[in-house]
Design a protein around this motif. Sequence first.
Motif, short mmCIF file in Angstrom:
data_model
loop_
_atom_site.label_atom_id
_atom_site.label_comp_id
_atom_site.label_asym_id
_atom_site.label_seq_id
_atom_site.Cartn_x
_atom_site.Cartn_y
_atom_site.Cartn_z
N LEU A 81 0.08 2.30 5.01
CA LEU A 81 0.85 1.27 5.87
C LEU A 81 1.41 2.12 7.38
N THR A 82 1.59 3.38 7.15
CA THR A 82 1.77 3.95 8.50
C THR A 82 0.79 3.99 9.54
N LYS A 83 -0.38 4.13 9.07
CA LYS A 83 -1.38 3.89 9.81
C LYS A 83 -1.65 2.36 10.32
N VAL A 84 -1.64 1.64 9.53
CA VAL A 84 -1.74 0.09 9.75
C VAL A 84 -0.76 -0.52 10.81
N VAL A 85 0.33 -0.07 10.83
CA VAL A 85 1.50 -0.81 11.38
C VAL A 85 1.78 0.33 12.71
N ASN A 86 1.20 1.46 12.81
CA ASN A 86 1.55 2.56 13.65
C ASN A 86 3.23 2.83 13.71
N GLN A 87 3.71 3.13 12.61
CA GLN A 87 5.08 3.14 12.66
C GLN A 87 5.36 4.08 11.40
N PRO A 139 9.00 5.65 5.48
CA PRO A 139 9.66 6.58 4.48
C PRO A 139 8.52 6.93 3.58
N GLY A 140 8.46 8.18 3.29
CA GLY A 140 7.68 8.75 2.33
C GLY A 140 6.12 9.02 2.97
N ALA A 141 5.96 8.62 3.92
CA ALA A 141 4.58 8.98 4.39
C ALA A 141 4.43 10.42 4.91
N PRO A 142 3.43 10.94 4.64
CA PRO A 142 3.18 12.45 5.09
C PRO A 142 3.31 12.66 6.57
N VAL A 143 3.88 13.82 7.08
CA VAL A 143 3.76 14.07 8.54
C VAL A 143 2.75 15.08 8.96
N GLY A 156 4.34 10.00 13.05
CA GLY A 156 4.14 11.16 12.07
C GLY A 156 4.05 12.50 12.76
N TYR A 157 3.81 12.60 13.94
CA TYR A 157 3.87 13.76 14.66
C TYR A 157 5.26 14.36 14.33
N SER A 158 5.37 15.96 13.85
CA SER A 158 6.45 16.29 13.50
C SER A 158 6.52 17.74 13.82
N LEU A 159 7.95 18.23 13.88
CA LEU A 159 8.32 19.71 14.27
C LEU A 159 9.56 19.83 13.20
N LEU A 160 9.22 20.85 12.43
CA LEU A 160 10.57 21.61 11.61
C LEU A 160 10.96 22.73 12.34
N THR A 161 12.27 22.71 12.47
CA THR A 161 12.78 23.87 13.37
C THR A 161 13.22 25.04 12.62
N ALA A 162 13.47 26.04 13.12
CA ALA A 162 14.08 27.17 12.24
C ALA A 162 15.57 26.85 11.98
N ALA A 163 16.02 27.78 11.22
CA ALA A 163 17.35 27.52 10.48
C ALA A 163 18.40 28.32 11.50
N ARG A 164 19.68 27.48 11.32
CA ARG A 164 21.08 28.06 12.23
C ARG A 164 21.91 28.09 11.25
N THR A 165 22.75 29.18 11.08
CA THR A 165 24.03 29.37 10.26
C THR A 165 25.15 28.86 11.07
N VAL A 166 26.08 28.06 10.45
CA VAL A 166 27.25 27.51 11.10
C VAL A 166 28.45 28.56 10.82
N THR A 167 28.90 29.17 11.56
CA THR A 167 30.05 30.00 11.45
C THR A 167 31.35 29.48 11.56
N LEU A 168 32.40 30.30 10.93
CA LEU A 168 33.81 29.48 11.10
C LEU A 168 34.29 29.60 12.78
N ASP A 169 33.57 30.65 13.47
CA ASP A 169 33.86 30.75 14.93
C ASP A 169 33.27 29.55 15.70
N GLY A 185 0.97 -1.10 0.01
CA GLY A 185 0.10 -0.15 -0.02
C GLY A 185 0.85 1.41 -0.07
N SER A 186 0.32 2.32 -0.07
CA SER A 186 1.02 3.68 0.23
C SER A 186 1.53 3.96 1.46
N PRO A 187 2.93 4.70 1.40
CA PRO A 187 3.12 4.75 2.81
C PRO A 187 2.35 5.46 3.74
N ARG A 188 1.46 6.24 3.34
CA ARG A 188 0.48 6.74 4.18
C ARG A 188 -0.53 5.68 4.97
#
Length: 363
Positions: A200-206, A209-213, A231-244, A195-198
Motif C-alpha cells: 500500500l505504501t507503493k500504491v499511495v506513495n506515502q 506504519p509497518g512498511a519497510p524502510v 520510505g527513504y530513511s536514515l538511522l543516526t548514531a546515538a548520543r548520550t544525554v548528560t546531567l550537564d 494489503g500489506s503496508p509494503r
Amino acid sequence: QEALSARLAKTVVGDPSMEGVRMGALVSRKQLEDVRAKVGEISKVAPIVFGDAEKVSLVGEGLAGGAFISPILMRSDDPWNADAVHEVEAFGPVSTLMPYKDLDDAIALANRGKGSLAISVFTHDGGVARDMVLGAGAYHGRMLFLDRDCAKESTGHGSPLPTLVHGGPGRAGGGEELGGIRGVKHYMQRTALQGSPRTLTKVVNQQLPGAPVVEGERHPFRLRFGELEAGYSLLTAARTVTLDDIEHFAHFTGDTFYAHMDEEAAKASPIFGGRVAHGYLILAFAAGLFVDPAPGPVLANYGLEGLRFVKPIKPGEAIRARLTVKSKALKTPEMGEVRWNVQVTNQDDELVANYDLLTMNAV
C-alpha cells in the motif's frame, strides 16, 4: 417587529443581476405554490405582520410568471398553542416572531419543531450560549452564535460551511448537508484498498506504519525533491544525554521546571521517578543527529506536526533518531514539501518521541 419590518421593507425583489436587487425568485412555480399554501396555513394561528404572499413589487424586465414572493413576517403571541408554527414549514423567505418567558422557554420553543438544519442564537453571554448548546444541540444540525464581536464577519444563518456537518436530526433529514467536499464524495467513485503496508505504501506513495524502510548510501538531505521516495530513511548514531546537558539547557532557555532541576521532587512524581531531560532538548539533539549542515536541496524547515513525547530520558541514557520520508507534495515548479517522520528511540530501542517534520526542498 417594527425594526424587522423596516429592514424587510428595504429588500428589493426581482432580477438579481440588476443593481440594488437583494432577493431573486424561488426555485420554481411549484415551490412558490407550496410556500403560499404553507403561509396560508400558518397565518391562521400567526397573522402576517409584513409582506403579502400573493403580491410583490418587482424590479427588472420580463419577470411576469416568475416564482417571486415577498419576504413574509408573521407573529404568534401564544406559540405554545399555535401548533402550525412548529409543524408546518414554509420553505421560503418566511419567518415567525414568538415571545418567550425565559431561556428555558426559548430552548423548548426552538426544539418544538423536532429538528432543524440550523439555529441562530444572538447573545454576548457565554453562559447563555453554553445552555443553548446543552439544551438545543440535539435538535439542530448547526448552531450559529452571533454577538457584537463576530456579527460583521458572519456568513449568516443559511450559509453552511463545507467543513461542517450541516444536517439536522428528525424532520430536517437526519443526515448531512450536501455542501463542499461532503457533497462531492457522494458522486465520486471510491475504492477501499487492503494489503500489506509494503504494497500500500507503493500504491499511495506515502510511507505507512509497518512498511519497510530503505537506507541509501546518500544522506537524505543531499537528495533533491524528485530523487526522494517514500520510505527513504536514515538511522543516526546515538548520543548520550548528560546531567550537564540538562542543566545547561535549563539555564540557557530559562525552562527550570522541577522535573529537570529538582531531583527530590522529580523522584516523587509518578511519571518521572527522577530528573529527566527536557522534551525540547531531545528534539534539538535529534535534529543535531540527523541534519546535514552543508547547503543543499533542503531549503527550509517550517514546522512539526503530531509531536508526542512517549517516554522520558534520564541522565546517562542515549537517544538516536530515524528520519524517514513519509510523503511529498509539489508546491511550485521550483520546490516541494517533504513530510518526514521522525522517531526518537532510547538505548533499548524504546520510542521516546514521534513527530512529522516539514521541509521545503528544491526540485
